[in-house]
Design an enzyme around this catalytic site. Structure first.
Site, PDB file in Angstrom:
ATOM      1  N   GLY A  86      41.553  51.939  37.396  1.00  0.00           N
ATOM      2  CA  GLY A  86      40.483  52.327  36.518  1.00  0.00           C
ATOM      3  C   GLY A  86      39.664  51.247  35.863  1.00  0.00           C
ATOM      4  O   GLY A  86      38.830  51.560  35.038  1.00  0.00           O
ATOM      5  N   THR A  87      39.837  49.988  36.215  1.00  0.00           N
ATOM      6  CA  THR A  87      39.007  48.971  35.572  1.00  0.00           C
ATOM      7  C   THR A  87      39.135  47.641  36.292  1.00  0.00           C
ATOM      8  O   THR A  87      40.022  47.443  37.120  1.00  0.00           O
ATOM      9  CB  THR A  87      39.409  48.790  34.094  1.00  0.00           C
ATOM     10  OG1 THR A  87      38.403  48.044  33.421  1.00  0.00           O
ATOM     11  CG2 THR A  87      40.730  48.068  33.960  1.00  0.00           C
ATOM     12  N   THR A  88      38.228  46.728  35.957  1.00  0.00           N
ATOM     13  CA  THR A  88      38.364  45.328  36.357  1.00  0.00           C
ATOM     14  C   THR A  88      37.966  44.465  35.174  1.00  0.00           C
ATOM     15  O   THR A  88      36.883  44.628  34.617  1.00  0.00           O
ATOM     16  CB  THR A  88      37.470  44.990  37.561  1.00  0.00           C
ATOM     17  OG1 THR A  88      37.812  45.837  38.659  1.00  0.00           O
ATOM     18  CG2 THR A  88      37.659  43.535  37.978  1.00  0.00           C
ATOM     19  N   LYS A 101      35.044  47.631  27.129  1.00  0.00           N
ATOM     20  CA  LYS A 101      36.374  47.073  27.393  1.00  0.00           C
ATOM     21  C   LYS A 101      36.488  45.620  26.946  1.00  0.00           C
ATOM     22  O   LYS A 101      37.525  44.996  27.139  1.00  0.00           O
ATOM     23  CB  LYS A 101      36.705  47.184  28.880  1.00  0.00           C
ATOM     24  CG  LYS A 101      36.622  48.613  29.410  1.00  0.00           C
ATOM     25  CD  LYS A 101      36.801  48.657  30.917  1.00  0.00           C
ATOM     26  CE  LYS A 101      36.489  50.029  31.465  1.00  0.00           C
ATOM     27  NZ  LYS A 101      36.579  50.054  32.942  1.00  0.00           N
TER      28      LYS A 101
END
Length: 211
Positions: free
Chosen positions: A17-19, A50
């Site tokens: 769900g993210t980088t 984020k």
């Protein structure tokens, strides 16, 4: 490390769900992250933040459970501000990272589902990577989340410890955009924070536009 049972499920939740990317150079630290939040295969939010700040010169990137991350962010701010009003004075970046590692290690049997990068500038640039078990490492460059294999390939190929802060920011941006192109759980755009001795600057980038 071999991950079994519930630990494998936790690892998958953190990776999915993210980088996020962190880069340390001589004159500062760059933190960068995409803006997509996923719920399974559903895009839950396209404009999530984020990259967050504890102070003007200390930031974090977040991957994992949103509720756990919000709690950990509050913990980090409280650690910093509590120290600031005691006889000990402002805590160092290493001190904050170590305190958080202790919290995560103490709760590893009922863990917070998080992976955190803590970076900033006190008397020098510092960048720390922490996982949900409380493992802590100091890094020159690092990527976390589902798109990290793609982003890390860009960092491995192009990182130079002698690069400027602006060059590091451009590298971080390109690393996250590379993940956006190949990882379906990473998307929308990139927030890039340049943290240096005088504070921080933040930029937002999208595929065809700079905000």
């Amino acid at each position: 490390m071999v991950i079994m049972g519930n630990e494998l499920q936790l690892e998958n939740k953190i990776l999915k769900g993210t980088t996020t990317v962190g880069i340390k150079v001589n004159d500062g630290v760059v933190l960068a992250a995409d803006r997509r939040a996923s719920a399974g295969f559903f895009v839950a939010n396209k404009m999530v933040r984020k990259v967050l700040y504890i102070t003007d010169k200390i930031g974090i990137t977040t991957a994992g459970s949103v509720a756990d991350l919000q709690f950990i962010y509050d913990v980090l701010k409280n650690i910093y501000h509590y120290n600031s009003i005691t006889k000990y004075g402002p805590i160092s970046i290493k001190g904050i990272a170590t305190r958080l590692a202790n919290v995560l290690s103490a709760t590893k049997y009922f863990p917070y589902i998080v992976q955190i990068l803590i970076g900033g500038y006190d008397d020098q640039p510092r960048l720390f990577n922490l996982d949900y078990l409380g493992d802590i490492t100091e890094e020159n460059y690092v990527a976390t989340g589902s798109g990290s294999p793609v982003a890390m390939g860009v960092l491995e190929d192009e990182y130079n410890p002698k690069m400027t802060l602006d060059e590091a920011a451009d590298l971080a941006k390109r690393a996250v955009f590379s993940a956006i192109k190949r990882d379906s759980f990473t998307g929308t755009g990139v927030i890039v924070a340049k943290i240096h001795s005088k504070g921080h600057e933040e930029l937002e980038f999208y595929l065809n536009k700079k905000v």
